[in-house]
Design an enzyme around this catalytic site. Sequence first.
Site, short mmCIF file in Angstrom:
data_model
loop_
_atom_site.label_atom_id
_atom_site.label_comp_id
_atom_site.label_asym_id
_atom_site.label_seq_id
_atom_site.Cartn_x
_atom_site.Cartn_y
_atom_site.Cartn_z
N ASP A 67 37.93 40.71 54.19
CA ASP A 67 39.52 40.33 54.59
C ASP A 67 40.03 40.34 56.06
OD1 ASP A 67 39.22 42.83 53.71
OD2 ASP A 67 40.83 42.59 52.43
N ASP A 136 47.71 49.26 43.14
CA ASP A 136 47.97 48.33 42.44
C ASP A 136 47.14 47.15 41.78
OD1 ASP A 136 46.79 46.69 44.89
OD2 ASP A 136 49.39 45.87 45.05
N HIS A 138 44.83 45.44 43.65
CA HIS A 138 43.95 44.85 44.19
C HIS A 138 42.36 44.60 44.21
CE1 HIS A 138 45.43 46.25 48.20
NE2 HIS A 138 44.29 46.66 48.41
N GLU A 143 45.85 40.41 45.97
CA GLU A 143 46.82 41.30 45.78
C GLU A 143 47.38 40.54 44.00
OE1 GLU A 143 48.30 43.30 46.94
OE2 GLU A 143 49.03 43.60 48.68
C1 F6R Z 1 39.06 46.47 52.24
C2 F6R Z 1 39.92 46.01 51.04
C3 F6R Z 1 40.76 46.08 50.38
C4 F6R Z 1 40.82 48.44 50.21
C5 F6R Z 1 41.63 48.45 49.12
C6 F6R Z 1 41.80 49.92 49.19
O1 F6R Z 1 39.05 45.13 52.90
O2 F6R Z 1 39.78 44.92 50.42
O3 F6R Z 1 41.05 45.78 48.81
O4 F6R Z 1 39.65 48.58 49.30
O5 F6R Z 1 43.14 48.44 49.62
O6 F6R Z 1 41.70 50.73 49.99
P1 F6R Z 1 41.15 51.87 50.21
O7 F6R Z 1 40.06 52.23 50.10
O8 F6R Z 1 41.74 53.04 51.64
O9 F6R Z 1 41.89 53.23 49.04
#
Ligand code: F6R
Length: 261
Positions: A67, A136, A138, A143
Amino acid sequence: MEIVILDDAQAIGRLAADQVCTLLARKPDAVLGLATGSSPLPVYDELVRRHQAGEVTFGQARAFTLDEYVGLAAGHPERYRNVIDREFTGRVDLDPSRVAGPDGLARDVPAACAAYERAITDAGGVDLQILGIGTDGHIAFNEPGSSLASRTRIKTLTHQTRVDNARFFGGDVDAVPTHCLTQGLATIMAARHVLLVATGQGKAQAVHELAEGAVSALWPATVLQHHPHVSILVDEAAASRLQLVGYYRETYLAKPAWQGL
Ligand code: F6R
């Protein structure tokens, strides 16, 4: 879906790195799917360590990130293409031209998203997708409410995700972009092996829903219950709300060594 509960983030990093190295030994030109965020950092650090020790090369590999924020300037330190370079790909022998991410500065967003899907397909698809998970539920930036059949597209970040990620923007939630381009849930589901890492109490509910909740757009990661090859590596805190935690431990302890993840 296999759940492996390990002592800490370093143990998770080692086991995940084992999978990447085993894959590259079998298939040097493998296609890796890379997540940004904090969770995979111990995996990347371990891979860098092994690369520096001469144990693994990424010379023929390719990588696709999940992303990208919309609108961050090319040189912005939090642009995910820069983050992944700083945290991982720029620290190993992976040629930058073999690392791709969605174009968060594209003028024609639908065309850029379609081109990204085509690039992944043309590369032969992702062999091993490393994932984190949001509080959440995702994965990538799909989301709650995301279509389980979604492909790469633009999404609006939830306020919760922007609050969670404000730590990367000097604590200023208003500095976190409101939009992103993200691989869809169906894009991620096309990867041949999905390896999700999660640590800390803050991820416990999301991990429980992912593995044991009803499949629902409300918890997007639950779509992975339909994937034939998912490995979930968690620490004790992230595992703390799992209902079948005893069974997962027994299963992993009793696992035949030849089986791998
Ligand atoms: C980032 C991504 C997000 C993260 C998620 C968890 O490329 O795809 O889904 O993996 O927000 O983030 P952290 O690991 O920072 O808690």
